[in-house]
Design a protein around this motif. Structure first.
Motif, PDB file in Angstrom:
ATOM      1  N   THR A 106       0.825  -1.206   0.000  1.00 34.00           N
ATOM      2  CA  THR A 106       0.000   0.000   0.000  1.00 34.00           C
ATOM      3  C   THR A 106       0.862   1.260   0.000  1.00 34.00           C
ATOM      4  N   LEU A 107       2.023   1.203   0.652  1.00 34.24           N
ATOM      5  CA  LEU A 107       2.921   2.356   0.660  1.00 34.24           C
ATOM      6  C   LEU A 107       3.423   2.654  -0.750  1.00 34.24           C
ATOM      7  N   ASN A 134       0.846   4.192  -3.041  1.00 34.27           N
ATOM      8  CA  ASN A 134       0.649   5.615  -2.779  1.00 34.27           C
ATOM      9  C   ASN A 134       1.792   6.480  -3.288  1.00 34.27           C
ATOM     10  N   ARG A 135       2.895   5.861  -3.674  1.00 36.36           N
ATOM     11  CA  ARG A 135       3.973   6.646  -4.266  1.00 36.36           C
ATOM     12  C   ARG A 135       3.848   6.756  -5.784  1.00 36.36           C
ATOM     13  N   ASP A 166      -0.162  10.614  -9.614  1.00 29.42           N
ATOM     14  CA  ASP A 166      -1.566  10.649 -10.013  1.00 29.42           C
ATOM     15  C   ASP A 166      -1.723  10.328 -11.493  1.00 29.42           C
ATOM     16  N   LEU A 196      -8.368   1.843  -4.268  1.00 27.53           N
ATOM     17  CA  LEU A 196      -7.267   2.779  -4.532  1.00 27.53           C
ATOM     18  C   LEU A 196      -7.640   4.194  -4.097  1.00 27.53           C
ATOM     19  N   ARG A 197      -8.881   4.586  -4.327  1.00 29.39           N
ATOM     20  CA  ARG A 197      -9.355   5.911  -3.909  1.00 29.39           C
ATOM     21  C   ARG A 197      -9.220   6.092  -2.401  1.00 29.39           C
ATOM     22  N   LEU A 222      -7.407   4.317  -0.323  1.00 28.13           N
ATOM     23  CA  LEU A 222      -6.020   4.177   0.093  1.00 28.13           C
ATOM     24  C   LEU A 222      -5.271   5.494  -0.050  1.00 28.13           C
ATOM     25  N   ARG A 223      -5.546   6.219  -1.114  1.00 26.93           N
ATOM     26  CA  ARG A 223      -4.781   7.427  -1.402  1.00 26.93           C
ATOM     27  C   ARG A 223      -5.228   8.632  -0.580  1.00 26.93           C
ATOM     28  N   ARG A 229      -2.361   9.321   1.511  1.00 24.01           N
ATOM     29  CA  ARG A 229      -1.098   9.596   0.826  1.00 24.01           C
ATOM     30  C   ARG A 229      -0.335  10.788   1.401  1.00 24.01           C
ATOM     31  N   GLN A 237       1.655   9.762   4.652  1.00 24.55           N
ATOM     32  CA  GLN A 237       2.461   8.541   4.636  1.00 24.55           C
ATOM     33  C   GLN A 237       3.928   8.853   4.926  1.00 24.55           C
ATOM     34  N   CYS A 274     -10.165  10.762   8.199  1.00 22.46           N
ATOM     35  CA  CYS A 274      -9.662  10.141   6.968  1.00 22.46           C
ATOM     36  C   CYS A 274     -10.127   8.689   6.877  1.00 22.46           C
TER      37      CYS A 274
END
Length: 617
Positions: free
Chosen positions: A139-140, A143-144, A147, A166-167, A169-170, A173, A176, A280
């Motif tokens: 997941t980290l 997020n890198r 976009d 994904l939405r 999770l970010r 971001r 993180q 969040c």
């Protein structure tokens, strides 16, 4: 672990407001409550020494390491279809961990005072943390991805399926940290917050309060504060205060440590305020939560202040003491409701709304998915645990045969139905944010209450039912926002230094006086009552979700009662969506918007309307 395996208890049942119970129950009452169901966890695993559990954990460990070797460092550069394959494999492994974690947590919830079970649960938690460390990169690394890069990958229909995952999770971001720091925080969690949580749970389970010449559990003592005898309530209240007071230094240490731990992590992540991480996670905007809190606090006078003034008058008192808050409005003992009758009442309400919902609900009674008896060593209150979609949810209750216990059954069954329906979204996308997680539970409770109220022809009994409903709604809305305010003040002040027990008590009393109003007198021994509320320890700032859910359901129920076309189909679709949609998308088909300043008033007006009716009686 990437997903929360444990579910928090409900507002009106897990210490946030004492439930009715059977302290001092007669033998006839015990007979009426015979045959309460116990759950069978073998659908998860046969036992703590299950060979399948050991095999699953060993295989998950091997698979997690292979997954890391295959995917680490590659995610930004693979086509969308390959990233979709990686997410599917990640979900498969994570669900295995979720199954094991669910089993350990449920086993512990039913046996919190058993040292062997506690040791087993802790060992499983440590093993899961170690295994999931291999998955932490995933997941980290997602997020890198830039976009633009992710947008290009999402053009592949296979990855588009995972767009909600994904939405969400970010959202995290911006907060993180580096992989190394994230790994350290993750691995140390078992000796940090999780260890303090365990200490709190085991301490609470061990507390004994002397009531009526006998030592009893804290849960039963709290239940005694609903006695029709005011002297009994007062003696129980002081005894509880004494026992909590003897342990207040420990609970203050736990609270200070967890609040400081949270402040450190929040500071590293640059969250702007203590509630930001929770908001969040709930996929709700700060301004929406602020609007809810403002609406409820401004409504204190027309809701709780007004109701408790009425209650003082009904009880013939100039002032209510804190032990009068849950006093029944009649001196007659409420007849115990056998489990079979409770089941019929709740099922009739669910099936009457929609047979499809009744079919899902019936599974919980046809199978051993519910643990109902209030036995020593069991976690207090009630909760619904979704476990994993490949199995089914489990419900924990402490059923004592009162009307409020029937409402608790209706509430937790709503969670269970929601979790079953949303399970089709898969492990990563079935869970809803806390702000929406209470929707089906509160709606199911409202369905059951309305069915019972409509069937009631005795005006006196109807008044008692309305008053009880108002009290439950005040506990769910007003009281939870007061708890939220308490947490906010404690966490904000903790950032400037450790709080002494007396100072925490002052903050507690301040928020209680504000919310409950001038009808109450609070004696100093009440200042320690914050200590027994588990949400403050397990799930900081969870509590506003109850108010969010109650007001949302009140507005939603109003739409249903107005004859909105196709309501049942839209409602079931909302539950089936799980975590794939946000609150704006889910409420739009009903013409509702939580960002509208008037939205919260719709929910609060329902409570005010009930109080209006009581004033006319």
């Amino acid at each position: 672990m990437s997903k929360a395996y444990f579910s928090a208890p409900r507002a009106g049942a897990a210490g946030l407001s004492p439930v009715h119970g059977d302290a001092g129950q007669s033998s006839g009452g015990a007979s009426a409550l015979a045959g309460l169901p116990r759950w069978d966890l073998s659908d998860l695993y046969d036992g703590p020494d299950s060979p399948q559990l050991a095999t699953d954990l060993d295989q998950a460990d091997e698979d997690a390491q292979a997954f890391a070797r295959a995917w680490q460092g590659r995610l930004a550069n693979v086509p969308g279809g390959e990233l979709a394959q990686a997410i599917a494999e990640y979900q498969r492994i994570d669900e295995v961990l979720g199954r094991a974690g669910s089993y350990a947590q449920l086993l512990f919830a039913a046996n919190t005072s058993d040292s062997d079970v506690a040791r087993f649960a802790q060992s499983v938690n440590e093993r899961l943390t170690a295994i999931s460390t291999h998955l932490l990169f995933f997941t980290l690394e997602i997020n890198r991805i830039s976009d633009d890069g992710l947008s290009a990958q999402l053009s592949d229909p296979a990855l588009a399926h995972w767009a909600p995952f994904l939405r969400d999770l970010r959202v995290f971001r911006p907060y993180q940290l580096s992989d190394e720091v994230e790994a350290v925080l993750h691995e140390k969690s078992v000796t940090g917050a999780a260890a303090w949580n365990r200490l709190f749970d085991e301490t609470m389970a061990s507390l004994r309060v002397r009531v009526g010449g006998e030592d009893t559990t804290l849960g039963n003592a709290l239940d005694t504060m609903s006695s029709p005898d005011r002297t009994v309530r007062e003696h129980a209240a002081h005894a509880i205060g004494d026992e909590l007071g003897r342990n207040v230094k420990l609970f203050s240490l736990i609270t200070n440590t967890l609040a400081k731990d949270k402040a450190i992590v929040d500071g590293l992540r640059h969250y702007p305020r203590p509630t930001s991480a929770r908001n969040c996670a709930n996929m709700v905007e700060d301004d929406v939560v602020d609007a809810l809190v403002q609406a409820v606090t401004e409504a204190y006078p027309r809701l709780s202040h007004r109701y408790y003034a009425l209650k003082a008058k009904w009880l013939g008192l100039e002032k209510l003491e804190y032990w009068d808050r849950n006093a029944p409005l009649t001196t007659q003992d409420e007849p115990l409701i056998p489990w079979t009758e409770a089941t019929k009442q709740v099922m009739a309400a669910y099936e009457g709304f929609d047979p499809r919902m009744g079919t899902v609900a019936k599974q919980f009674f046809d199978h051993a998915w519910i643990d109902a008896p209030p036995v020593p060593g069991k976690a207090s209150g009630a909760f619904a645990h979704p476990t994993v979609p490949s199995v089914h949810p489990y419900l924990l209750l402490n059923y004592r045969g009162r009307t409020r216990d029937v409402m608790t059954l209706a509430h937790e069954l709503g969670h269970g139905v929601h979790q079953v329906l949303a399970g089709k979204q898969g492990y990563l996308m079935s869970s809803t944010p806390l702000t929406l997680a209470e929707t089906a539970s509160v709606f199911g409770e409202m369905l059951t209450f309305r069915a019972l109220l409509d069937a009631q022809t005795d005006p006196a009994r109807r008044r008692l039912m309305l008053a009880a409903k108002v009290e439950d709604m005040l506990n769910t809305v007003v009281r939870q926002i007061a708890f939220y305010r308490f947490e906010m003040l404690v966490h904000e002040e903790r950032r400037r230094g450790e709080l002494l027990p007396a100072r925490i008590g002052e903050i507690w009393r301040q928020t209680q006086v504000e919310s409950l109003g001038p009808a109450f007198n609070f004696t100093p021994d009440y200042d320690v009552y914050w200590t027994y509320i588990p949400h403050f320890i397990h799930s900081p700032f969870y509590v506003y979700a109850y108010a969010f859910g109650d007001c949302l359901v009140n507005a939603l129920y109003g739409v249903f009662r107005s004859g909105h076309p196709g309501f049942q189909d839209k409602y079931l679709d909302m539950l089936k969506a799980g975590g794939t949609k946000r609150h704006r998308e889910l409420l739009a088909p009903f013409g509702l918007d939580a960002a509208d300043p008037g939205f919260w008033q719709k929910g609060l007006d329902v409570i005010a309307g009930f109080i209006d009716e009581l004033e006319r009686v």
